[in-house]
Write an enzyme that holds these catalytic residues in place. Structure first.
Site, PDB file in Angstrom:
ATOM      1  N   SER A  17       0.629  -0.800  -0.094  1.00 53.32           N
ATOM      2  CA  SER A  17       0.652   0.256  -0.058  1.00 53.32           C
ATOM      3  C   SER A  17       0.359   1.250  -0.249  1.00 53.32           C
ATOM      4  O   SER A  17       0.440   1.741  -0.088  1.00 53.32           O
ATOM      5  CB  SER A  17      -0.896   0.028   1.522  1.00 53.32           C
ATOM      6  OG  SER A  17      -0.329  -0.270   2.575  1.00 53.32           O
ATOM      7  N   GLY A  54      -1.852  -3.881   1.131  1.00 50.80           N
ATOM      8  CA  GLY A  54      -2.087  -5.143   2.185  1.00 50.80           C
ATOM      9  C   GLY A  54      -1.176  -6.564   1.506  1.00 50.80           C
ATOM     10  O   GLY A  54      -0.930  -7.355   2.302  1.00 50.80           O
ATOM     11  N   ASN A  83       4.000  -5.598   5.961  1.00 51.90           N
ATOM     12  CA  ASN A  83       2.976  -6.038   6.372  1.00 51.90           C
ATOM     13  C   ASN A  83       3.345  -6.825   7.312  1.00 51.90           C
ATOM     14  O   ASN A  83       2.558  -7.712   8.383  1.00 51.90           O
ATOM     15  CB  ASN A  83       2.045  -6.141   5.418  1.00 51.90           C
ATOM     16  CG  ASN A  83       1.196  -5.473   4.286  1.00 51.90           C
ATOM     17  OD1 ASN A  83       0.414  -4.361   5.330  1.00 51.90           O
ATOM     18  ND2 ASN A  83       1.385  -4.715   3.200  1.00 51.90           N
ATOM     19  N   HIS A 167       0.283   5.400   6.851  1.00 50.82           N
ATOM     20  CA  HIS A 167       0.475   5.529   5.183  1.00 50.82           C
ATOM     21  C   HIS A 167       0.605   6.933   5.305  1.00 50.82           C
ATOM     22  O   HIS A 167      -0.508   7.523   5.829  1.00 50.82           O
ATOM     23  CB  HIS A 167      -1.202   4.879   4.288  1.00 50.82           C
ATOM     24  CG  HIS A 167      -1.683   3.255   4.393  1.00 50.82           C
ATOM     25  ND1 HIS A 167      -2.170   3.119   5.839  1.00 50.82           N
ATOM     26  CD2 HIS A 167      -0.876   2.361   3.831  1.00 50.82           C
ATOM     27  CE1 HIS A 167      -2.271   1.894   5.381  1.00 50.82           C
ATOM     28  NE2 HIS A 167      -1.387   0.986   4.096  1.00 50.82           N
TER      29      HIS A 167
END
Length: 190
Positions: A17, A54, A83, A167
């Protein structure tokens, strides 16, 4: 995304992401900014951003061979592992998966940029230290370019992150490109 032509070498971005423009407009994300910088500086590299929000290193490892065969990249930017770390997955698997992807890309003749991440301190010093060391050790072992930390220089600036504090915002994307460019540029040909 550029349309590939016979005279252009492809640059493949293989990430999660953080490269897939999660929560921001695609045209403000660092892969799009990289595409624009390449054009403005006279580099003829179509940019293929095959990042998936993800994605783990295990998923990236499984998907990479087909992408290498399809896109035949000259350069592969591997931005995976965050992740894995956030899920507390075993570091041996992180290392094995990253190593496999580096070897697969290098096996096609592509140059690789490995982008490292760091974990929050709540994972404990042993895990966070070994997590970070994995990237440096692999880059050295496989003789590949390394950006030790994607968010270097702005990781503690809360205003540059979305509400999840994981993010980066659109405002952070030029800073990400500033971190990547000096590591990537020596691998490029005009």
């Amino acid at each position: 995304m550029f349309i590939q032509n016979a005279s252009a070498a492809t640059l493949l971005i293989w990430g999660d992401s953080l490269s897939a423009a999660y929560g921001i407009e695609q045209n403000t994300a660092w892969p799009k900014l990289l595409e624009q910088k390449l054009q403005s500086e006279g580099y003829r590299y179509p940019v293929i951003n095959a990042s998936i929000s993800g994605e783990t290193t295990a998923g990236g490892r499984v998907r990479l061979p087909a992408a290498l065969a399809e896109h035949k990249p000259a350069v592969v930017i591997i931005e995976l592992g965050a992740n894995d770390g956030l899920r507390g997955l075993p570091l041996a698997a992180l290392r094995s998966n990253l190593d496999s992807m580096i070897r697969a890309a290098q096996g096609t003749g592509a140059k690789v940029v490995l982008i490292g991440m760091r974990m929050p301190p709540n994972f404990g010093p042993l895990y966070t230290g070994k997590f970070q060391e994995t990237y440096a050790a692999l880059a050295k072992e496989r003789k590949t370019a390394l950006l030790p930390f994607l968010f270097d220089g702005f990781a503690t600036r809360a205003e540059l992150f979305q509400a999840d504090m994981l993010h980066p915002t659109s405002a952070a994307q030029p800073l990400i490109l500033q971190n990547i460019w000096p590591v990537l540029k020596p691998l490029l040909k005009k």
